[in-house]
Scaffold this motif. Structure first.
Motif, mmCIF file in Angstrom:
data_model
loop_
_atom_site.group_PDB
_atom_site.id
_atom_site.type_symbol
_atom_site.label_atom_id
_atom_site.label_comp_id
_atom_site.label_asym_id
_atom_site.label_seq_id
_atom_site.Cartn_x
_atom_site.Cartn_y
_atom_site.Cartn_z
ATOM 1 N N PHE A 238 -6.596 0.550 4.737
ATOM 2 C CA PHE A 238 -6.976 -0.676 4.036
ATOM 3 C C PHE A 238 -8.301 -1.188 4.582
ATOM 4 O O PHE A 238 -9.162 -1.641 3.826
ATOM 5 N N PHE B 77 -8.811 2.072 -1.882
ATOM 6 C CA PHE B 77 -7.569 2.678 -1.385
ATOM 7 C C PHE B 77 -7.049 3.698 -2.399
ATOM 8 O O PHE B 77 -6.613 4.786 -2.037
ATOM 9 N N LEU C 207 0.821 -1.205 0.000
ATOM 10 C CA LEU C 207 0.000 0.000 0.000
ATOM 11 C C LEU C 207 0.854 1.253 0.000
ATOM 12 O O LEU C 207 0.550 2.216 -0.715
#
Lengths: 354, 169
Positions: A258, A304, A45
């Motif tokens: 997340f 995201f 991420l």
């Protein structure tokens, strides 16, 4: 129709020779999964956020280390962990060390309630969504604790802001989910996903936008990043932190983001289900049940990316704007949404007919 | 003429604010989405190098004739005199045939300011500014370039060509 992955795993555990071994491994493997998978996704991420924010700003972002710069976050993590762990002289030592843990643990804990595929959930609690949000909101206590124990004006200001923001935004957040719960008639996330033949976004568009806005505020992302406003509060509650403790704050932020994406996809976009799988009949059900984890991950990554896209676009709101937005706009709109949803579901279920 | 002030009712103002906010966010998000797919401005430097202009002043070079391998330098010390940081070190001897021969020519490229005065002043065009600019070293002494490192073999002397195409005198 069972999930093949779950079936293999269950058979593997059941084929173990000793009863205690079954219990120990059957407990340890899910726990290890809950702890390690969010951490590994966080590395992905961080890289993805940096790449995407660079694309928005017409840059390239980290692209040297590994394929497309994928290993950059590992290098950064190593660098952060090698830093000296500084505790300032006048800090409250115990609270100062406890705060990062208290911020990080709830973020990890909610993963045990999150169904990532058909039958792929660690604990299927029947009040999962309630538990989910109450555990997730514990993070705020950790943030206030960090702000208070740092013995720093800016940190304290960040902590206080975090609490004020959480109190304001928790209410519309919960009220927007009530619409979904009314449609489903269950608090279990697994039930909510399984009843979404038509995704909830088509039934509850207003609730989704309210939920998304409030969730952004809950995880302190731009444009609601007042507790850690770099330009005003020199990164707020985590000013005094360094090394591993700072890394925990940083990880918690990404884990929570997340979770935001995961909740959006679970509550409004059919979780692990393939789009319109009920129209495809048996093939659709197989796609949803066997490959569910892939669809879930794609949807979550999409949300995201939207969060990052918002970060690249919108400036930070002022504190008074933040408050008036929550109380004057989001709260009435979410109440209106519950009202309409309740009337329609009442008519459909025949509660008003004699 | 008196100005007419139109009062908006609070309810209309409320929905106007909501609508304006949504519109502003939509416009901003659309713009950033467009930028996400536009070509990037970053130059990936070590992989892709910029095209240098013809008169780029990179590292300094000491020219030799490509055909017979003789140096072009006549040992006149003009470059040594003109060098602002005085970094050119030159030694000459008078050879058997009464011709001056340069035996030592050193330049510290860490001191060199790349002004190209030496190149301009050289009467025979025995010096040149190359296009080489990646000269960083781990050792400070590696920055002192001797005759062997400065050597460059060329076909004709590097005479300054003004824009009208005539060589300098």
């Amino acid at each position: 129709m069972n999930n093949v992955i779950v079936e293999i795993y269950t058979n593997l555990i059941n084929s173990l020779p000793f009863e205690p071994l079954k219990v120990i491994l059957g407990t340890l493997i899910p726990v290890l999964g809950i702890v390690t998978l969010p951490l590994l996704t966080t590395f992905l991420l961080i890289w993805w956020e940096r790449r995407l924010i660079a694309f928005v700003q017409a840059r390239l972002g980290p692209n040297r280390l590994g394929p497309g710069g994928l290993f950059q976050s590992f290098a950064d993590a190593l660098k952060v962990l090698l830093k000296e762990d500084i505790v300032s002289k006048d800090a409250d030592k115990i609270l100062f060390s406890l705060a990062p843990v208290l911020v990080f643990v709830p973020g990890i804990l909610v993963y045990s309630l999150m169904p990532v595929g058909h039958q792929m959930v660690v604990t299927n609690v029947n009040v999962a969504i309630f538990l989910f949000l109450s555990v997730a909101s514990l993070t705020t206590i950790g943030i206030l604790m960090a702000g208070w124990s740092s013995n720093n004006k800016y940190s304290l200001m960040g902590g206080i802001r975090a609490v004020a923001q959480a109190i304001s935004y928790e209410i519309p957040l919960l009220l927007s989910i009530v619409g979904v719960i009314l449609l489903t008639g269950s608090l279990s996330i697994v039930d909510i996903v399984e009843k979404q033949d038509v995704w909830n976004i088509f039934k509850q568009p207003l609730a989704f936008f309210i939920f998304f806005t409030c969730a952004l505020s809950e995880v302190n992302r731009i444009p609601f990043d007042l507790p850690e406003a770099e330009s005003e509060l020199v990164s707020g509650y985590n000013t005094e932190y360094s090394g591993f403790k700072f890394a925990l704050f940083f990880l918690a932020e990404y884990v929570n983001t997340f979770t935001l994406g995961a909740l959006c996809s679970l509550l409004f976009f059919g979780g692990w289900r393939f789009p319109f799988d009920y129209l495809l009949g048996d093939i659709g059900m197989q796609l949803s049940n066997q490959l569910g984890i892939i669809w879930f991950f794609i949807k979550t990554m999409f949300f995201f990316s939207v969060v990052v896209w918002i970060r690249g676009t919108l400036p930070r709101v002022r504190t008074d704007q933040l408050m008036s937005f929550a109380w004057k706009y989001l709260l009435p709109l979410s109440l209106f949404n519950i009202f309409i949803t309740a009337i329609i579901t009442g008519f459909l279920s025949g509660a008003f007919s004699r | 003429m008196s100005e007419v002030i139109r009062e908006i009712s609070p309810v209309r103002q409320y929905f106007k604010n909501l609508f304006d906010g949504v519109k502003a966010i939509y416009n901003g998000m659309r713009l950033t989405l467009k930028y996400m797919f536009l070509p990037k401005v970053t130059e990936v430097y070590p992989d892709v190098k910029r095209n240098l202009p013809q008169r780029f002043r990179g590292r300094f070079a000491f020219l030799y004739n490509k055909d017979d391998g003789k140096m072009l330098c006549i040992g006149c010390y003009a470059c040594v005199k003109v060098c602002p940081p005085q970094t050119i070190v030159m030694e000459t001897i008078k050879g058997e045939d009464k011709k001056i021969k340069t035996t030592r020519y050193e330049i510290n490229i860490g001191e060199c300011i790349s002004c190209a005065n030496c190149v301009e002043v050289c009467p025979v065009g025995a010096l040149e500014m190359t296009h080489e600019y990646e000269t960083a070293t781990f050792n400070q002494m590696d920055l002192v370039y001797g005759m062997d490192k400065l050597a460059k073999y060329v076909e004709k002397p590097n005479m300054y060509m003004p824009p009208d195409g005539k060589a300098k005198k």
